[in-house]
Design an enzyme around this catalytic site. Sequence first.
Site, short mmCIF file in Angstrom:
data_model
loop_
_atom_site.label_atom_id
_atom_site.label_comp_id
_atom_site.label_asym_id
_atom_site.label_seq_id
_atom_site.Cartn_x
_atom_site.Cartn_y
_atom_site.Cartn_z
N HIS A 180 0.83 -1.29 -0.03
CA HIS A 180 0.14 0.03 -0.06
C HIS A 180 0.79 1.30 0.10
O HIS A 180 2.14 1.32 0.50
CB HIS A 180 -1.05 -0.03 1.31
CG HIS A 180 -2.09 -0.91 1.40
ND1 HIS A 180 -1.59 -2.21 1.67
CD2 HIS A 180 -3.18 -1.09 1.07
CE1 HIS A 180 -2.75 -3.23 1.66
NE2 HIS A 180 -3.77 -2.12 1.02
N SER A 202 -6.37 1.59 -1.63
CA SER A 202 -5.64 0.86 -2.61
C SER A 202 -6.35 0.68 -4.03
O SER A 202 -6.87 1.87 -4.31
CB SER A 202 -5.67 -0.77 -1.94
OG SER A 202 -6.98 -1.44 -2.26
N ASN A 237 -17.45 -1.30 6.78
CA ASN A 237 -17.79 -0.38 7.83
C ASN A 237 -18.38 0.83 7.24
O ASN A 237 -18.16 1.08 6.04
CB ASN A 237 -16.39 0.15 8.70
CG ASN A 237 -15.52 0.63 7.65
OD1 ASN A 237 -14.76 -0.08 7.14
ND2 ASN A 237 -15.46 2.08 7.83
N HIS A 274 -9.14 -1.16 12.40
CA HIS A 274 -8.67 -2.18 11.66
C HIS A 274 -9.31 -3.37 12.03
O HIS A 274 -9.59 -4.33 11.03
CB HIS A 274 -7.13 -2.00 11.67
CG HIS A 274 -6.36 -2.96 10.47
ND1 HIS A 274 -6.84 -3.04 9.14
CD2 HIS A 274 -5.58 -3.96 10.67
CE1 HIS A 274 -6.15 -3.93 8.70
NE2 HIS A 274 -5.39 -4.57 9.40
#
Length: 267
Positions: free
Chosen positions: A87, A205, A228, A240
């Site tokens: 990432h 991403s 979420n 996370h």
Amino acid sequence: MSNEKQLVADIAQQLQTLAGVAPSVFAVLGSGWKEQAESLISVEQRINLADINHWLMPAVAGHGAELVVGQLIDSDKRVAFITGRVHAYEGYSGAELVRGVRAMIEWGANNVLLLNAAGSLSEDMPPGTLMPLTDHINYSLPNPLAGGDFVDLVDMYHPEWRAALLEKCPELTAGIYAACIGPSYETPAEVAMLQKMGANAVGMSTIPEAIAAHAMGARVMAISMMTNLAAGIGGSRPNHQEVLDTARNHAQKATHTLQLALNLALN
Ligand code: HPA
């Protein structure tokens, strides 16, 4: 040849040596997508990406790192899964982010399926919703084409491939993905801005990989799993662990969609 081009060519050569003929389609699996993916194939090859020179390894907990090649069950398709990606928030450049995807395409895999986890920008798309991307808004990720040519991104997310999937899965909600660099989640003010800009989901991403694959002439489909509500929506404070847990809870539906998407890739 630039150094980056040489590295891509070197990786493609290693893939050819290790795994032979390239698959016709490969999927980059983010959270939620990889847990049951292997049940879809008869595995022929499993390569630890750490064993491929120059392949960049993800550091984040919850992101594995293998290349799994096999035959899609009940299909003549050879497919590959990549079970982890790097990432931009790890500090990589645009070109580094897409090195593996470019190498897979150079090896000969011409259909690219990019899967990710994302925050939903609407309460109408609750956690668990799967969203094929119609387009994106690149809010802050590096562009992998830096130093290269101008490329048009109209219809970058292959319309026919997506339409075929939506026909089989009417419960999917297609939409626009926006990306912020992370690793902090967005602020509620940024979320409000992204909603006004017309985005439906936000993640960290996929966009660089999609641009690079499209620029090489590959067919691209991307699907986000809402894990979420984005920060501030309904009082949401993303974290996370919650993202990983929600992703795992919806893995079965994601895997079924993954199977259809792989099957619908053109040869
Ligand atoms: N924001 C950005 N990326 C994400 C989110 C989010 O809310 N959820 C999962 N990935």
